[in-house]
Design a protein around this motif. Structure first.
Motif, PDB file in Angstrom:
ATOM      1  N   MET A 125       0.753  -1.059  -0.005  1.00 51.53           N
ATOM      2  CA  MET A 125      -0.173  -0.127  -0.167  1.00 51.53           C
ATOM      3  C   MET A 125       1.071   1.224   0.028  1.00 51.53           C
ATOM      4  SD  MET A 125      -3.121  -0.678  -0.330  1.00 51.53           S
ATOM      5  CE  MET A 125      -2.596  -1.949  -1.544  1.00 51.53           C
ATOM      6  N   GLN A 126       2.041   1.062   0.709  1.00 54.00           N
ATOM      7  CA  GLN A 126       2.924   2.287   0.562  1.00 54.00           C
ATOM      8  C   GLN A 126       3.165   2.541  -0.892  1.00 54.00           C
ATOM      9  OE1 GLN A 126       6.582   1.890   2.609  1.00 54.00           O
ATOM     10  NE2 GLN A 126       6.408   3.988   3.398  1.00 54.00           N
ATOM     11  N   ALA A 127       3.846   1.613  -1.633  1.00 51.63           N
ATOM     12  CA  ALA A 127       4.125   1.686  -3.021  1.00 51.63           C
ATOM     13  C   ALA A 127       3.077   2.207  -3.736  1.00 51.63           C
ATOM     14  CB  ALA A 127       4.678   0.287  -3.376  1.00 51.63           C
ATOM     15  N   VAL A 128       1.605   1.584  -3.807  1.00 50.15           N
ATOM     16  CA  VAL A 128       0.758   2.169  -4.380  1.00 50.15           C
ATOM     17  C   VAL A 128       0.550   3.518  -4.202  1.00 50.15           C
ATOM     18  CG1 VAL A 128      -1.769   1.942  -4.742  1.00 50.15           C
ATOM     19  CG2 VAL A 128      -0.463  -0.113  -4.523  1.00 50.15           C
ATOM     20  N   SER A 129       0.261   4.134  -2.816  1.00 52.86           N
ATOM     21  CA  SER A 129       0.210   5.507  -2.623  1.00 52.86           C
ATOM     22  C   SER A 129       1.282   6.486  -3.192  1.00 52.86           C
ATOM     23  CB  SER A 129       0.235   5.443  -0.793  1.00 52.86           C
ATOM     24  OG  SER A 129       1.623   5.429  -0.480  1.00 52.86           O
ATOM     25  N   THR A 130       2.519   5.846  -3.289  1.00 56.29           N
ATOM     26  CA  THR A 130       3.343   6.817  -3.926  1.00 56.29           C
ATOM     27  C   THR A 130       3.373   6.855  -5.445  1.00 56.29           C
ATOM     28  OG1 THR A 130       5.048   5.136  -4.129  1.00 56.29           O
ATOM     29  CG2 THR A 130       5.054   6.511  -2.217  1.00 56.29           C
ATOM     30  N   ALA A 131       2.539   5.887  -5.883  1.00 55.64           N
ATOM     31  CA  ALA A 131       2.283   6.072  -7.483  1.00 55.64           C
ATOM     32  C   ALA A 131       1.202   6.615  -8.065  1.00 55.64           C
ATOM     33  CB  ALA A 131       2.403   4.268  -8.151  1.00 55.64           C
ATOM     34  N   LEU A 132       0.011   6.884  -7.050  1.00 55.59           N
ATOM     35  CA  LEU A 132      -1.141   7.420  -7.547  1.00 55.59           C
ATOM     36  C   LEU A 132      -0.730   8.912  -8.094  1.00 55.59           C
ATOM     37  CD1 LEU A 132      -2.926   7.004  -4.291  1.00 55.59           C
ATOM     38  CD2 LEU A 132      -3.423   5.875  -6.034  1.00 55.59           C
ATOM     39  N   GLY A 133      -1.674   9.326  -9.098  1.00 54.85           N
ATOM     40  CA  GLY A 133      -1.665  10.448  -9.710  1.00 54.85           C
ATOM     41  C   GLY A 133      -2.749  11.126  -9.524  1.00 54.85           C
ATOM     42  N   SER A 134      -3.171  12.483  -9.759  1.00 48.39           N
ATOM     43  CA  SER A 134      -4.105  13.291  -9.422  1.00 48.39           C
ATOM     44  C   SER A 134      -5.345  13.110  -9.967  1.00 48.39           C
ATOM     45  CB  SER A 134      -3.751  14.735  -9.699  1.00 48.39           C
ATOM     46  OG  SER A 134      -4.923  15.545  -9.281  1.00 48.39           O
ATOM     47  N   HIS A 135      -6.434  12.748  -9.028  1.00 46.39           N
ATOM     48  CA  HIS A 135      -7.703  12.119  -9.741  1.00 46.39           C
ATOM     49  C   HIS A 135      -9.013  12.945  -8.764  1.00 46.39           C
ATOM     50  CE1 HIS A 135      -6.011   9.113 -12.287  1.00 46.39           C
ATOM     51  NE2 HIS A 135      -5.178   8.707 -11.054  1.00 46.39           N
ATOM     52  N   PRO A 136      -8.984  14.259  -8.874  1.00 41.80           N
ATOM     53  CA  PRO A 136      -9.897  14.949  -7.987  1.00 41.80           C
ATOM     54  C   PRO A 136     -11.420  14.533  -7.925  1.00 41.80           C
ATOM     55  CG  PRO A 136      -8.559  16.510  -9.468  1.00 41.80           C
ATOM     56  CD  PRO A 136      -8.301  14.928 -10.094  1.00 41.80           C
ATOM     57  N   THR A 137     -11.917  14.329  -6.807  1.00 39.03           N
ATOM     58  CA  THR A 137     -13.317  14.103  -6.494  1.00 39.03           C
ATOM     59  C   THR A 137     -13.849  14.959  -5.411  1.00 39.03           C
ATOM     60  OG1 THR A 137     -12.797  12.545  -4.529  1.00 39.03           O
ATOM     61  CG2 THR A 137     -12.721  11.577  -6.946  1.00 39.03           C
ATOM     62  N   HIS A 138     -14.841  15.068  -5.015  1.00 37.96           N
ATOM     63  CA  HIS A 138     -15.678  15.565  -3.934  1.00 37.96           C
ATOM     64  C   HIS A 138     -16.528  14.777  -3.186  1.00 37.96           C
ATOM     65  CE1 HIS A 138     -19.714  15.688  -5.872  1.00 37.96           C
ATOM     66  NE2 HIS A 138     -19.135  15.848  -7.086  1.00 37.96           N
ATOM     67  N   ASP A 139     -16.562  15.082  -1.895  1.00 42.65           N
ATOM     68  CA  ASP A 139     -17.183  14.324  -0.858  1.00 42.65           C
ATOM     69  C   ASP A 139     -17.074  12.803  -0.836  1.00 42.65           C
ATOM     70  OD1 ASP A 139     -18.770  16.502  -0.244  1.00 42.65           O
ATOM     71  OD2 ASP A 139     -20.297  15.892  -1.896  1.00 42.65           O
ATOM     72  N   THR A 140     -15.645  12.560  -0.970  1.00 42.33           N
ATOM     73  CA  THR A 140     -14.973  11.235  -1.028  1.00 42.33           C
ATOM     74  C   THR A 140     -14.136  11.164   0.443  1.00 42.33           C
ATOM     75  OG1 THR A 140     -14.772  11.180  -3.292  1.00 42.33           O
ATOM     76  CG2 THR A 140     -13.421   9.656  -1.913  1.00 42.33           C
ATOM     77  N   VAL A 141     -14.255   9.980   0.930  1.00 42.65           N
ATOM     78  CA  VAL A 141     -13.721   9.719   2.417  1.00 42.65           C
ATOM     79  C   VAL A 141     -12.531   8.539   2.089  1.00 42.65           C
ATOM     80  CG1 VAL A 141     -13.977   9.227   4.718  1.00 42.65           C
ATOM     81  CG2 VAL A 141     -15.702  10.617   3.520  1.00 42.65           C
ATOM     82  N   ILE A 142     -11.578   8.788   2.407  1.00 47.08           N
ATOM     83  CA  ILE A 142     -10.499   7.658   2.806  1.00 47.08           C
ATOM     84  C   ILE A 142     -10.300   7.424   4.544  1.00 47.08           C
ATOM     85  CG2 ILE A 142      -8.105   6.897   2.340  1.00 47.08           C
ATOM     86  CD1 ILE A 142      -9.647   7.651  -0.303  1.00 47.08           C
ATOM     87  N   VAL A 143     -10.494   6.054   4.567  1.00 43.69           N
ATOM     88  CA  VAL A 143     -10.554   5.757   5.967  1.00 43.69           C
ATOM     89  C   VAL A 143      -9.586   4.467   6.335  1.00 43.69           C
ATOM     90  CG1 VAL A 143     -12.552   4.103   5.795  1.00 43.69           C
ATOM     91  CG2 VAL A 143     -12.021   4.981   8.124  1.00 43.69           C
TER      92      VAL A 143
END
Length: 335
Positions: free
Chosen positions: A139-157
């Protein structure tokens, strides 16, 4: 020197939002339009923008990284596509097999698979979603590879606590959560509890606390859970096995009773069952029955060292979407 004549400027449609960008962003968007929509060569785009070919290349990279450009690939009849289809048919899930070089070690595989998974998540996460994220090496590797994908009213828990007897684990888990939040412009909800309580009675008591119940409620609203599988046998050892979370005695006991892996520090056997595994009563990860109720369960796996864990998770119905490298996919089919 007179500047070479450039192609006739392309008129932007009325709905073009590039005026919202700064000059660098406008150039990146313009370069992307000329390259991807008009099929112009970089040399021509460089003349159009009055800059160099290398700058155009950097602008196109920026356009992809920031989400101005979304690239989709229709797989041909190559080995990865065939493996994806065979695995999907056998296990009844969505599968993406990542093309890899057989000479790669597990660390290199992780980088390749994480980048592919990050791209997939960009298409899966949308506005008004609740996304649960586990912590760990993958998950650490995936998180560093994420690009920008703007959303609204989204929650990361956060799915499970991160503290252990050696470290609080807060910063490690928080960094993963923060990267997901920034990528999707989402609110983040940390889970400030240990990975494992010392006693099951302590966990039961904590689960009655208002602050903990609030996070548990957010978890119960998940549309998507994102995780990898912990496994002691992986060349890149899972964080739960190398980060001070388990004693040598606990690790030996898990092996003795037939544990093959874990999801968010909840352990399971070769059939994907978690019952009868004592440490689970002290774990802060979601019960596997609760996890199975999440509509989409996105699992990322790199390396053959996690194959037994993958088999167990599939038998237990823990996965709906799987991203896996080519070598591991072949091993999975051979079993």
């Amino acid at each position: 020197m007179q500047k070479p004549s450039s192609p006739e400027p392309i008129r932007r449609p009325a709905h073009d939002t590039s005026v919202q960008y700064g000059s660098r962003e406008r150039d990146a968007l313009r370069a992307a339009q000329l390259y991807y929509l008009q099929d112009l060569k970089m040399e021509v785009i460089a003349r159009e923008l009055g800059t160099s070919r290398s700058t155009v290349s950097r602008l196109l990279t920026q356009a992809r990284r920031t989400g101005m450009v979304s690239i989709s690939i229709s797989p041909s009849a190559d080995m990865s596509a065939q493996l994806s289809s065979r695995l999907a048919e056998r296990f009844g899930i969505n599968v993406q097999v990542v093309p890899t070089d057989g000479s790669m070690d597990d660390a290199q595989l992780l980088g390749r698979v994480a980048a592919h998974a990050a791209h997939q998540l960009g298409a899966m996460v949308s506005s008004s979603m609740t996304v649960g994220v586990a912590w760990g090496s993958t998950m650490q590797a995936v998180s560093t590879a994420l690009g920008s994908h703007p959303t609204h009213d989204t929650v990361i828990v956060q799915l499970n606590g991160a503290a252990n007897p050696v470290t609080s684990g807060v910063r490690y888990a928080s960094e993963i959560l923060t990267r997901f939040g920034e990528a999707f412009t989402a609110r983040t909800e940390q889970f400030p509890v240990p990975a494992f309580f010392d006693r099951a009675t302590t966990r039961r008591a904590m689960w009655q606390e208002t602050s903990v119940k609030r996070v548990l409620k957010v978890q119960s609203e998940m549309n998507l859970a994102v995780f990898s599988l912990g496994a002691a046998g992986s060349e890149v050892a899972s964080q739960v096995y190398r980060g001070g979370y388990l004693s040598k005695q606990e690790t030996a006991q898990l092996a003795k009773i037939g544990v093959v892996g874990d999801v968010a520090t909840v352990f399971f056997d070769a059939n994907g069952h978690s019952s009868g595994i004592g440490i689970n009563a002290r774990s802060t990860g979601p019960a596997l029955d609760d996890l199975r109720r999440v509509p989409q369960r996105f699992c990322v796996v790199a390396g053959r060292g996690k194959i037994e864990a993958v088999r167990g998770a599939l038998k237990g119905g823990l996965i709906t979407d799987l991203v896996i490298d080519e070598g591991a996919a072949l091993a999975l089919l051979d079993g």
